[in-house]
Motif scaffolding. Structure first.
Motif, PDB file in Angstrom:
ATOM      1  N   ALA A  79       0.680  -1.109  -0.001  1.00 49.34           N
ATOM      2  CA  ALA A  79      -0.014  -0.055  -0.015  1.00 49.34           C
ATOM      3  C   ALA A  79       0.812   1.237   0.012  1.00 49.34           C
ATOM      4  CB  ALA A  79      -0.836   0.042   1.098  1.00 49.34           C
ATOM      5  N   HIS A  80       0.457   2.318  -0.664  1.00 49.33           N
ATOM      6  CA  HIS A  80       1.254   3.465  -0.633  1.00 49.33           C
ATOM      7  C   HIS A  80       0.297   4.879  -0.283  1.00 49.33           C
ATOM      8  CE1 HIS A  80       4.665   1.338  -2.156  1.00 49.33           C
ATOM      9  NE2 HIS A  80       3.721   1.042  -3.115  1.00 49.33           N
ATOM     10  N   LEU A  81       0.724   5.645   0.524  1.00 48.89           N
ATOM     11  CA  LEU A  81      -0.210   6.845   0.769  1.00 48.89           C
ATOM     12  C   LEU A  81      -0.515   7.585  -0.820  1.00 48.89           C
ATOM     13  CD1 LEU A  81      -1.056   8.266   3.545  1.00 48.89           C
ATOM     14  CD2 LEU A  81       0.584   9.764   2.819  1.00 48.89           C
ATOM     15  N   LEU A  82      -1.680   8.046  -0.994  1.00 45.70           N
ATOM     16  CA  LEU A  82      -2.260   8.525  -2.437  1.00 45.70           C
ATOM     17  C   LEU A  82      -2.457  10.011  -1.845  1.00 45.70           C
ATOM     18  CD1 LEU A  82      -4.189   5.635  -3.672  1.00 45.70           C
ATOM     19  CD2 LEU A  82      -1.824   6.128  -4.108  1.00 45.70           C
ATOM     20  N   PRO A  83      -2.470  10.951  -3.056  1.00 45.33           N
ATOM     21  CA  PRO A  83      -3.075  12.162  -2.757  1.00 45.33           C
ATOM     22  C   PRO A  83      -4.274  12.298  -2.174  1.00 45.33           C
ATOM     23  CG  PRO A  83      -2.157  12.181  -4.853  1.00 45.33           C
ATOM     24  CD  PRO A  83      -1.928  10.853  -4.369  1.00 45.33           C
ATOM     25  N   GLY A  84      -5.117  11.240  -2.510  1.00 46.58           N
ATOM     26  CA  GLY A  84      -6.549  11.450  -1.887  1.00 46.58           C
ATOM     27  C   GLY A  84      -6.741  11.149  -0.566  1.00 46.58           C
ATOM     28  N   ASP A  85      -5.495  10.330  -0.016  1.00 46.40           N
ATOM     29  CA  ASP A  85      -5.404  10.083   1.560  1.00 46.40           C
ATOM     30  C   ASP A  85      -5.193  11.265   2.143  1.00 46.40           C
ATOM     31  OD1 ASP A  85      -5.853   7.249   1.531  1.00 46.40           O
ATOM     32  OD2 ASP A  85      -3.777   7.043   0.655  1.00 46.40           O
ATOM     33  N   VAL A  86      -4.163  12.288   1.549  1.00 43.83           N
ATOM     34  CA  VAL A  86      -4.134  13.687   2.165  1.00 43.83           C
ATOM     35  C   VAL A  86      -5.461  14.485   2.101  1.00 43.83           C
ATOM     36  CG1 VAL A  86      -2.715  15.630   2.242  1.00 43.83           C
ATOM     37  CG2 VAL A  86      -1.733  13.316   1.448  1.00 43.83           C
ATOM     38  N   ALA A  87      -6.011  14.445   1.200  1.00 39.68           N
ATOM     39  CA  ALA A  87      -7.279  15.309   0.724  1.00 39.68           C
ATOM     40  C   ALA A  87      -8.379  14.608   1.755  1.00 39.68           C
ATOM     41  CB  ALA A  87      -7.951  15.126  -0.688  1.00 39.68           C
ATOM     42  N   ALA A  88      -8.576  13.166   2.050  1.00 39.52           N
ATOM     43  CA  ALA A  88      -9.460  12.860   2.787  1.00 39.52           C
ATOM     44  C   ALA A  88      -9.323  13.299   4.325  1.00 39.52           C
ATOM     45  CB  ALA A  88      -9.671  11.090   2.722  1.00 39.52           C
ATOM     46  N   THR A  89      -7.938  13.208   4.720  1.00 40.39           N
ATOM     47  CA  THR A  89      -7.601  13.440   6.160  1.00 40.39           C
ATOM     48  C   THR A  89      -7.899  14.847   6.514  1.00 40.39           C
ATOM     49  OG1 THR A  89      -5.860  11.644   5.877  1.00 40.39           O
ATOM     50  CG2 THR A  89      -5.721  13.305   7.775  1.00 40.39           C
ATOM     51  N   THR A  90      -7.574  15.869   5.424  1.00 43.56           N
ATOM     52  CA  THR A  90      -7.521  17.365   5.921  1.00 43.56           C
ATOM     53  C   THR A  90      -9.214  17.481   5.700  1.00 43.56           C
ATOM     54  OG1 THR A  90      -7.009  17.852   3.515  1.00 43.56           O
ATOM     55  CG2 THR A  90      -5.327  18.176   5.159  1.00 43.56           C
ATOM     56  N   ALA A  91      -9.903  16.885   4.875  1.00 47.09           N
ATOM     57  CA  ALA A  91     -11.280  17.253   4.741  1.00 47.09           C
ATOM     58  C   ALA A  91     -12.228  16.848   6.209  1.00 47.09           C
ATOM     59  CB  ALA A  91     -11.884  16.519   3.545  1.00 47.09           C
ATOM     60  N   TRP A  92     -11.568  15.606   6.374  1.00 42.80           N
ATOM     61  CA  TRP A  92     -12.112  15.026   7.807  1.00 42.80           C
ATOM     62  C   TRP A  92     -11.789  15.915   8.954  1.00 42.80           C
ATOM     63  CZ3 TRP A  92      -9.291  12.749  12.077  1.00 42.80           C
ATOM     64  CH2 TRP A  92     -10.148  12.091  13.041  1.00 42.80           C
ATOM     65  N   CYS A  93     -10.695  16.451   9.049  1.00 47.81           N
ATOM     66  CA  CYS A  93     -10.285  17.394  10.046  1.00 47.81           C
ATOM     67  C   CYS A  93     -11.000  18.645   9.961  1.00 47.81           C
ATOM     68  CB  CYS A  93      -8.909  17.935   9.751  1.00 47.81           C
ATOM     69  SG  CYS A  93      -7.719  16.626  10.480  1.00 47.81           S
ATOM     70  N   ALA A  94     -11.510  19.165   8.778  1.00 46.08           N
ATOM     71  CA  ALA A  94     -12.213  20.303   8.272  1.00 46.08           C
ATOM     72  C   ALA A  94     -13.660  20.172   9.010  1.00 46.08           C
ATOM     73  CB  ALA A  94     -12.127  20.625   6.974  1.00 46.08           C
ATOM     74  N   ARG A  95     -14.208  18.906   8.726  1.00 42.94           N
ATOM     75  CA  ARG A  95     -15.515  18.649   9.312  1.00 42.94           C
ATOM     76  C   ARG A  95     -15.745  18.697  10.461  1.00 42.94           C
ATOM     77  NH1 ARG A  95     -15.653  15.118   5.019  1.00 42.94           N
ATOM     78  NH2 ARG A  95     -15.137  13.478   5.794  1.00 42.94           N
ATOM     79  N   LEU A  96     -14.582  18.114  11.372  1.00 46.42           N
ATOM     80  CA  LEU A  96     -14.806  18.077  12.867  1.00 46.42           C
ATOM     81  C   LEU A  96     -14.352  19.490  13.449  1.00 46.42           C
ATOM     82  CD1 LEU A  96     -12.796  14.779  13.498  1.00 46.42           C
ATOM     83  CD2 LEU A  96     -15.272  15.198  13.599  1.00 46.42           C
ATOM     84  N   GLY A  97     -13.746  20.426  12.519  1.00 51.48           N
ATOM     85  CA  GLY A  97     -13.437  21.849  13.020  1.00 51.48           C
ATOM     86  C   GLY A  97     -12.129  21.652  13.615  1.00 51.48           C
ATOM     87  N   ILE A  98     -11.366  20.945  13.261  1.00 46.52           N
ATOM     88  CA  ILE A  98     -10.167  20.783  13.834  1.00 46.52           C
ATOM     89  C   ILE A  98      -8.704  21.333  12.963  1.00 46.52           C
ATOM     90  CG2 ILE A  98      -8.079  18.863  14.504  1.00 46.52           C
ATOM     91  CD1 ILE A  98     -10.525  17.080  15.143  1.00 46.52           C
ATOM     92  N   MET A  99      -7.776  22.092  13.398  1.00 49.14           N
ATOM     93  CA  MET A  99      -7.012  22.396  12.529  1.00 49.14           C
ATOM     94  C   MET A  99      -5.746  21.545  12.769  1.00 49.14           C
ATOM     95  SD  MET A  99      -5.670  24.839  10.525  1.00 49.14           S
ATOM     96  CE  MET A  99      -6.546  26.280  10.874  1.00 49.14           C
ATOM     97  N   PRO A 100      -5.196  20.804  11.592  1.00 46.75           N
ATOM     98  CA  PRO A 100      -4.173  19.769  11.790  1.00 46.75           C
ATOM     99  C   PRO A 100      -2.968  20.463  11.971  1.00 46.75           C
ATOM    100  CG  PRO A 100      -4.880  19.778   9.503  1.00 46.75           C
ATOM    101  CD  PRO A 100      -5.652  20.696  10.225  1.00 46.75           C
TER     102      PRO A 100
END
Ligand SMILES: Nc1ncnc2c1ncn2[C@@H]1O[C@H](COP(=O)(O)OP(=O)(O)OP(=O)(O)O)[C@@H](O)[C@H]1O
Length: 324
Positions: A270-291
């Motif tokens: 497995a390799h980290l993909l651009p989509g994983d970065v986007a999914a993680t930051t979008a998930w943080c945004a939905r929770l109102g969390i600044m990573p």
């Protein structure tokens, strides 16, 4: 391969050591080669010291086998003693004796000891030789213990936390000394809690947890070489379950220490993909969390260590290249 290498200076195979009912070492296997540094890592109580002490002939295994230079550390202790250097965690030196006398006594036990002057200068002990061991500082005692371990020009050196308590300058000196030992063909087996030390010095890393070897390989093999990881800081204790299905197959999120999150591959395929970065930051945004401190980087040995430690509440899990 551990357990099969003809040139291994140290072979530990299925080692078991018990103090009570619960084994402190529970079937550990690994090998250490000549002219290489093997670092044994693990959390407190993982069984590192017990393993090394079985290799040194200081403890009798309850199961499995240990061979040092092809010999049994207990039965062949007399043959091994002049060929093996040992630096114990507590120093193991007579407290009332003067530092210089301790070193001379150790040198007298070997046929071809190192020049005392050179070793003393390298480890900056010149001004402390007349001082009793008990009056040395922790770092001075540590350096004396290292000198004692190396004065006999050993073929195998077991160093239990050789740089614990040393200041940064002394640590660099010890690192250089260990590098010299490796260059001169010595099999160096060390334990350490310093992941940067292992990453910098070790040719081979053995990661222990709960008495077992849970991962082994070169630092590059363990960290997956060029595998990318995403890490960030946020509030401790985030529920990561809703993030899991948003990540690609084989990618997992772990809170490796409270408030520090790593998104990384769980399998070599497995390799980290651009989509994983986007999914993680979008998930943080939905929770109102600044990573905070969001970093796209490479996995360090510390990341691997922390990921394994974080999973230790469950079964021991193999990561990396066991048996490499
Ligand atoms: N002499 C002893 N008697 C009883 N239990 C012991 C003894 N020595 C170690 N243990 C236990 O065995 C387990 C492994 O200890 P060991 O010292 O080998 O681990 P370690 O990985 O070297 O730990 P640390 O990083 O803290 O030095 C621990 O649970 C410890 O409490």
């Amino acid at each position: 391969m551990p357990g099969s290498s003809a040139s291994a200076a140290v072979e530990v195979s299925g080692l078991v050591k018990r103090y009570g009912a619960k084994p402190a070492v529970d079937g550990a296997s690994f090998s250490a080669a000549a002219g290489a540094v093997t670092a044994v890592l693990g959390l407190n109580g993982a069984g590192k010291t017990s393993t090394i002490e079985c290799c040194e002939g200081l403890r009798r295994p309850d199961g499995g086998t240990v061979r040092v230079l092809g010999r049994d550390p207990i039965a062949d202790g007399a043959w091994l003693r002049p060929r093996v250097g040992v630096m114990l965690q507590d120093g193991g030196m007579p407290q009332a004796a003067r530092a210089g006398d301790v070193l001379d006594l150790a040198a007298a036990m070997y046929a071809r000891p190192l020049e005392r002057k050179e070793l003393v200068a390298t480890l900056d002990l010149g001004s402390r030789l007349r001082t009793p061991v008990r009056r040395l500082s922790g770092g001075e005692r540590q350096r004396l213990a290292l000198a004692v371990a190396l004065v006999g020009r050993p073929d195998v050196a077991f160093l239990d936390e050789p740089t614990a308590g040393l200041d940064p300058q002394a640590r660099l000196v010890v690192w250089e000394l260990i590098a010299q030992l490796r260059r001169s063909g010595v099999a160096v087996v060390l334990t350490t809690h310093l992941l940067d030390e292992a990453e910098r010095l070790a040719d081979h890393v053995v990661l222990m947890a709960a008495g077992r070897v849970v991962a082994a390989g070169t630092p590059g093999e363990l960290t997956g070489g060029s595998d990318r990881t995403l890490s960030f800081d946020g509030p401790a204790g985030l529920d990561l379950a809703p993030l899991a299905p948003l990540l690609s197959a084989g990618i997992a999120a772990t809170e490796v220490r409270p408030g520090h999150y790593v998104i990384a591959n769980r399998t070599p395929e497995a390799h980290l993909l651009p989509g994983d970065v986007a999914a993680t930051t979008a998930w943080c945004a939905r929770l109102g969390i600044m990573p905070e401190g969001l970093v796209l980087g490479r996995r360090s040995l510390e990341d691997v260590f922390l990921e394994i430690a974080a999973r230790q509440s469950g079964a021991t899990q193999v990561i990396g290249v066991v048996g490499a």
